[in-house]
Design a protein around this motif. Structure first.
Motif, PDB file in Angstrom:
ATOM      1  N   SER A  12      48.708  45.389  36.177  1.00 58.43           N
ATOM      2  CA  SER A  12      48.574  45.123  37.618  1.00 58.43           C
ATOM      3  C   SER A  12      48.973  46.327  38.465  1.00 58.43           C
ATOM      4  CB  SER A  12      49.439  43.917  38.006  1.00 58.43           C
ATOM      5  OG  SER A  12      49.339  43.652  39.384  1.00 58.43           O
ATOM      6  N   PRO A  13      48.018  46.928  39.206  1.00 64.56           N
ATOM      7  CA  PRO A  13      48.294  48.179  39.920  1.00 64.56           C
ATOM      8  C   PRO A  13      48.793  47.997  41.352  1.00 64.56           C
ATOM      9  CG  PRO A  13      45.963  47.716  40.043  1.00 64.56           C
ATOM     10  CD  PRO A  13      46.597  46.553  39.300  1.00 64.56           C
ATOM     11  N   LEU A  14      48.877  46.766  41.833  1.00 69.66           N
ATOM     12  CA  LEU A  14      49.209  46.529  43.232  1.00 69.66           C
ATOM     13  C   LEU A  14      50.667  46.131  43.403  1.00 69.66           C
ATOM     14  CD1 LEU A  14      46.093  44.463  44.383  1.00 69.66           C
ATOM     15  CD2 LEU A  14      46.399  46.943  44.389  1.00 69.66           C
ATOM     16  N   ASN A  15      51.256  46.605  44.498  1.00 69.27           N
ATOM     17  CA  ASN A  15      52.558  46.095  44.930  1.00 69.27           C
ATOM     18  C   ASN A  15      52.268  44.808  45.689  1.00 69.27           C
ATOM     19  OD1 ASN A  15      54.994  45.472  46.120  1.00 69.27           O
ATOM     20  ND2 ASN A  15      55.371  47.518  46.923  1.00 69.27           N
ATOM     21  N   ARG A  16      52.649  43.684  45.135  1.00 67.76           N
ATOM     22  CA  ARG A  16      52.246  42.398  45.709  1.00 67.76           C
ATOM     23  C   ARG A  16      53.036  42.032  46.969  1.00 67.76           C
ATOM     24  NH1 ARG A  16      50.398  38.527  40.678  1.00 67.76           N
ATOM     25  NH2 ARG A  16      49.252  40.145  39.531  1.00 67.76           N
ATOM     26  N   LEU A  17      54.128  42.726  47.239  1.00 65.17           N
ATOM     27  CA  LEU A  17      54.910  42.489  48.463  1.00 65.17           C
ATOM     28  C   LEU A  17      55.196  40.998  48.652  1.00 65.17           C
ATOM     29  CD1 LEU A  17      53.022  44.933  50.878  1.00 65.17           C
ATOM     30  CD2 LEU A  17      55.188  45.345  49.722  1.00 65.17           C
ATOM     31  N   SER A  18      55.601  40.344  47.577  1.00 64.41           N
ATOM     32  CA  SER A  18      55.731  38.890  47.601  1.00 64.41           C
ATOM     33  C   SER A  18      56.761  38.412  48.616  1.00 64.41           C
ATOM     34  CB  SER A  18      56.092  38.374  46.204  1.00 64.41           C
ATOM     35  OG  SER A  18      57.297  38.961  45.749  1.00 64.41           O
ATOM     36  N   TRP A  19      57.776  39.227  48.905  1.00 66.41           N
ATOM     37  CA  TRP A  19      58.803  38.794  49.847  1.00 66.41           C
ATOM     38  C   TRP A  19      58.298  38.762  51.291  1.00 66.41           C
ATOM     39  CZ3 TRP A  19      58.469  43.567  47.640  1.00 66.41           C
ATOM     40  CH2 TRP A  19      58.442  44.675  48.486  1.00 66.41           C
ATOM     41  N   LEU A  20      57.138  39.381  51.525  1.00 64.99           N
ATOM     42  CA  LEU A  20      56.580  39.397  52.871  1.00 64.99           C
ATOM     43  C   LEU A  20      55.503  38.332  53.087  1.00 64.99           C
ATOM     44  CD1 LEU A  20      56.281  43.252  53.450  1.00 64.99           C
ATOM     45  CD2 LEU A  20      57.948  41.685  54.471  1.00 64.99           C
ATOM     46  N   ARG A  21      55.125  37.614  52.044  1.00 63.58           N
ATOM     47  CA  ARG A  21      54.071  36.615  52.193  1.00 63.58           C
ATOM     48  C   ARG A  21      54.402  35.530  53.220  1.00 63.58           C
ATOM     49  NH1 ARG A  21      53.520  35.946  45.716  1.00 63.58           N
ATOM     50  NH2 ARG A  21      52.329  37.851  45.260  1.00 63.58           N
ATOM     51  N   GLY A 111      39.985  27.028  58.269  1.00 56.78           N
ATOM     52  CA  GLY A 111      39.212  28.016  57.524  1.00 56.78           C
ATOM     53  C   GLY A 111      39.580  28.058  56.059  1.00 56.78           C
ATOM     54  N   ILE A 112      38.798  28.822  55.314  1.00 59.02           N
ATOM     55  CA  ILE A 112      39.013  28.934  53.874  1.00 59.02           C
ATOM     56  C   ILE A 112      40.284  29.747  53.588  1.00 59.02           C
ATOM     57  CG2 ILE A 112      36.570  28.722  53.286  1.00 59.02           C
ATOM     58  CD1 ILE A 112      36.445  31.766  53.042  1.00 59.02           C
ATOM     59  N   PRO A 113      40.912  29.529  52.430  1.00 58.42           N
ATOM     60  CA  PRO A 113      42.107  30.302  52.102  1.00 58.42           C
ATOM     61  C   PRO A 113      41.808  31.797  52.000  1.00 58.42           C
ATOM     62  CG  PRO A 113      41.911  28.388  50.664  1.00 58.42           C
ATOM     63  CD  PRO A 113      40.623  28.491  51.420  1.00 58.42           C
ATOM     64  N   ILE A 114      42.756  32.581  52.468  1.00 63.50           N
ATOM     65  CA  ILE A 114      42.710  34.038  52.317  1.00 63.50           C
ATOM     66  C   ILE A 114      43.836  34.425  51.364  1.00 63.50           C
ATOM     67  CG2 ILE A 114      43.038  36.267  53.463  1.00 63.50           C
ATOM     68  CD1 ILE A 114      42.003  34.979  56.036  1.00 63.50           C
ATOM     69  N   VAL A 115      43.492  35.185  50.333  1.00 69.25           N
ATOM     70  CA  VAL A 115      44.495  35.617  49.366  1.00 69.25           C
ATOM     71  C   VAL A 115      44.831  37.086  49.612  1.00 69.25           C
ATOM     72  CG1 VAL A 115      45.058  35.949  46.935  1.00 69.25           C
ATOM     73  CG2 VAL A 115      43.686  33.974  47.637  1.00 69.25           C
ATOM     74  N   PHE A 116      46.086  37.343  49.899  1.00 70.85           N
ATOM     75  CA  PHE A 116      46.567  38.727  49.992  1.00 70.85           C
ATOM     76  C   PHE A 116      47.001  39.154  48.595  1.00 70.85           C
ATOM     77  CE2 PHE A 116      50.365  41.554  50.649  1.00 70.85           C
ATOM     78  CZ  PHE A 116      49.632  42.697  50.936  1.00 70.85           C
ATOM     79  N   LEU A 117      46.270  40.096  48.004  1.00 70.01           N
ATOM     80  CA  LEU A 117      46.529  40.513  46.626  1.00 70.01           C
ATOM     81  C   LEU A 117      47.673  41.516  46.524  1.00 70.01           C
ATOM     82  CD1 LEU A 117      42.814  40.965  45.524  1.00 70.01           C
ATOM     83  CD2 LEU A 117      44.321  39.032  45.003  1.00 70.01           C
ATOM     84  N   PRO A 150      45.581  47.890  51.489  1.00 69.43           N
ATOM     85  CA  PRO A 150      45.745  46.452  51.258  1.00 69.43           C
ATOM     86  C   PRO A 150      44.481  45.852  50.635  1.00 69.43           C
ATOM     87  CG  PRO A 150      46.215  47.072  53.546  1.00 69.43           C
ATOM     88  CD  PRO A 150      45.493  48.207  52.912  1.00 69.43           C
ATOM     89  N   TYR A 151      44.666  44.889  49.725  1.00 71.89           N
ATOM     90  CA  TYR A 151      43.558  44.194  49.070  1.00 71.89           C
ATOM     91  C   TYR A 151      43.661  42.695  49.342  1.00 71.89           C
ATOM     92  CZ  TYR A 151      41.934  48.302  46.547  1.00 71.89           C
ATOM     93  OH  TYR A 151      41.420  49.536  46.224  1.00 71.89           O
ATOM     94  N   PHE A 152      42.506  42.094  49.663  1.00 72.78           N
ATOM     95  CA  PHE A 152      42.406  40.663  49.928  1.00 72.78           C
ATOM     96  C   PHE A 152      41.250  40.080  49.119  1.00 72.78           C
ATOM     97  CE2 PHE A 152      44.327  42.520  53.682  1.00 72.78           C
ATOM     98  CZ  PHE A 152      45.285  41.598  54.073  1.00 72.78           C
TER      99      PHE A 152
END
Length: 479
Positions: A12-21, A111-117, A150-152
């Motif tokens: 997995s190459p992305l920093n998911r920044l999970s604490w900011l979700r 609206g449809i779900p948006i996933v922040f990757l 950023p990737y979505f």
């Protein structure tokens, strides 16, 4: 230190920044970063850029936020209030009545779900640049400190768009205006021909959009759900403060922690047994496998089991074989739809009978000599899936019933990623007549961890010394 083996879809190459979700100010700010990239799916099929030139490798189509705005609905996209276009006035982390979280934290119920990757950052080991959620009291200033892309991801299947509508949209998108050919592709074709970065991003994106699509109703009370935390949480709509629940019994999710509100990954053990000589491998042919396809044995990990326990149980249930000396190899995320494949080797006695009549999952199981395996690996079509094979997998495994030709058969992207069988090259023909025509059986390619396990053993990357069974097997694990 030994290098960790990274399988296709891993790393997995992305920093998911999970604490900011949970921060709606962060989510509403990062979605407008100009270089944001979006992966689009249609019922799980990714949008790809293809070419009529079979020598040009297809690629994931990355769209901009401006490209996808027609699919997103009105702003704000996160922290949505009761009415469309309204923002919930809530300070991130403020007190609330729910014991675990505020039901409006980065809520998206219009609206449809948006996933922040996540964020693809410049390589850096400096953690001083990491941003805490408190930085986003002024999101415009904080977002300037982010360094990366950023990737979505979204899936448009639940939108009321016709095929013609989607076709027109694709033509008007950035890649479409550049004259690039865009199409929705059978996802299993992407096991082949994918580099590490796009494969890992695709795996995360597909698993997450699939999870959001499958969880549109609350398992606790049956009410509709809505998206939170950038697509990484779902909540029951009865929790929203403006919902009139009347005399309805409170949803169980109002108390305690519930794993069904968060994405799940189902663990699967993938294992092959090596015999007492170290020169034979046990493989099986599943009832849903096409043709003469043999692979590693596999099974879901059950509650109350360790990985090793699952290996022992599945080997016995599927092939009637007792195993020992269980050795871990590596893991692989598997986005069909959301599994973690965990690869193992084990030792077994090839003189004992094989039984496939216990759980009847296998049509056949047998021991193969190293020479037999190498002959198939070196065959031009020994580890290739044909278009008909992909169609069968989609129908049997994913539950999709297709009539006529599938995308995997007609789309140039799918055809490029699953090349048709061809004659052996001159150099391959020199290896022997076994390369001509059909191979005696087929094996998985290295896009799947089963193929990696088989190849690493066959080519000697993993060695297993002979064991004296008269002295009794040595029972030990290596995880």
């Amino acid at each position: 230190m030994p290098e960790t083996h990274v399988n296709t879809f891993g790393g997995s190459p992305l920093n998911r920044l999970s604490w900011l979700r949970p921060s709606q100010s962060f989510m509403n700010a990062i979605i407008h970063v100009p270089n944001s990239r979006w992966l689009l799916f249609n019922a799980g099929q990714p949008l790809m850029i293809s070419s009529d030139d079979r020598l040009v490798r297809p690629a994931l189509a990355y769209l901009s936020t401006e490209d996808v705005k027609p699919f997103l609905g009105p702003e704000p996209y996160f922290g949505q209030g009761k009415e469309p276009g309204k923002l919930v006035v809530e300070k991130d982390g403020e007190s609330h009545t729910h014991p675990q979280h505020s039901p409006t934290e980065a809520a998206r119920h219009h609206g449809i779900p948006i996933v922040f990757l996540g964020l693809h950052e410049k390589e850096s080991g400096d953690n001083s640049v990491a941003l805490p959620s408190s930085e986003f009291t002024n999101p415009d200033e904080a977002i300037k400190k982010l360094q990366g892309t950023p990737y979505f991801a979204i899936d448009v299947a639940d939108l009321e768009y016709t095929a013609d509508d989607l076709e027109n949209f694709l033509k008007e998108s950035g890649p479409g205006r550049e004259g690039k050919k865009l199409s929705w592709v059978e996802p299993r074709t992407l096991m082949m021909g994918f580099d590490g970065f796009p494969a890992a991003v695709f795996a995360s994106a597909r698993s997450m959009v699939d999870w959001n699509q499958r969880n549109q109703f609350c398992p606790g009370c049956g009410s509709p759900t809505y998206s939170m935390w950038g697509g990484w949480k779902v909540a029951c709509k009865t929790l929203l403060p403006w919902t009139d629940n009347g005399n309805k019994k409170p949803c169980p999710t109002t108390k305690g922690l519930h794993n069904f509100t968060h994405p799940r990954t189902d663990g699967v053990v993938i294992m092959i047994a090596i015999d007492e000589t170290g020169e034979k491998v046990l493989l099986g042919r599943g009832r849903r496998f096409p043709g003469k396809f043999y692979s590693a044995l596999a099974g879901f990990i059950e509650p109350g089991e360790s990985f090793e326990d699952a290996v022992v149980r599945e080997m016995w249930e599927e092939a009637g074989v007792h195993v020992w000396n269980i050795k871990y190899h590596s893991g692989q995320p598997w986005p069909y739809p959301a599994n973690l494949m965990v690869g193992f080797y084990a030792r077994a006695d090839s003189t004992k009978p094989i039984r496939t009549d216990l759980d009847n999952e296998l049509v056949d199981a047998r021991w193969f000599a190293r020479e037999e395996i190498l002959a198939v690996i070196n065959h031009t079509s020994g580890t290739r899936f044909r278009h008909a094979d992909l169609k069968k997998f989609a129908e049997d495994v994913d539950g999709r019933s297709n009539t006529g030709e599938t995308k995997a058969q007609t789309d140039p992207t799918s055809q490029a990623l699953t090349p048709a069988e061809s004659k052996a090259s001159a150099s391959q023909q020199e290896r022997g007549n076994s390369l001509d025509g059909e191979p005696p059986f087929r094996l998985p390619g290295t896009g799947a961890i089963a193929g990696v396990l088989v190849r690493d053993w066959a080519e000697g990357r993993i060695s297993f010394p002979p064991e004296d069974l008269k002295a009794g097997p040595i029972h030990k694990g290596n995880l």
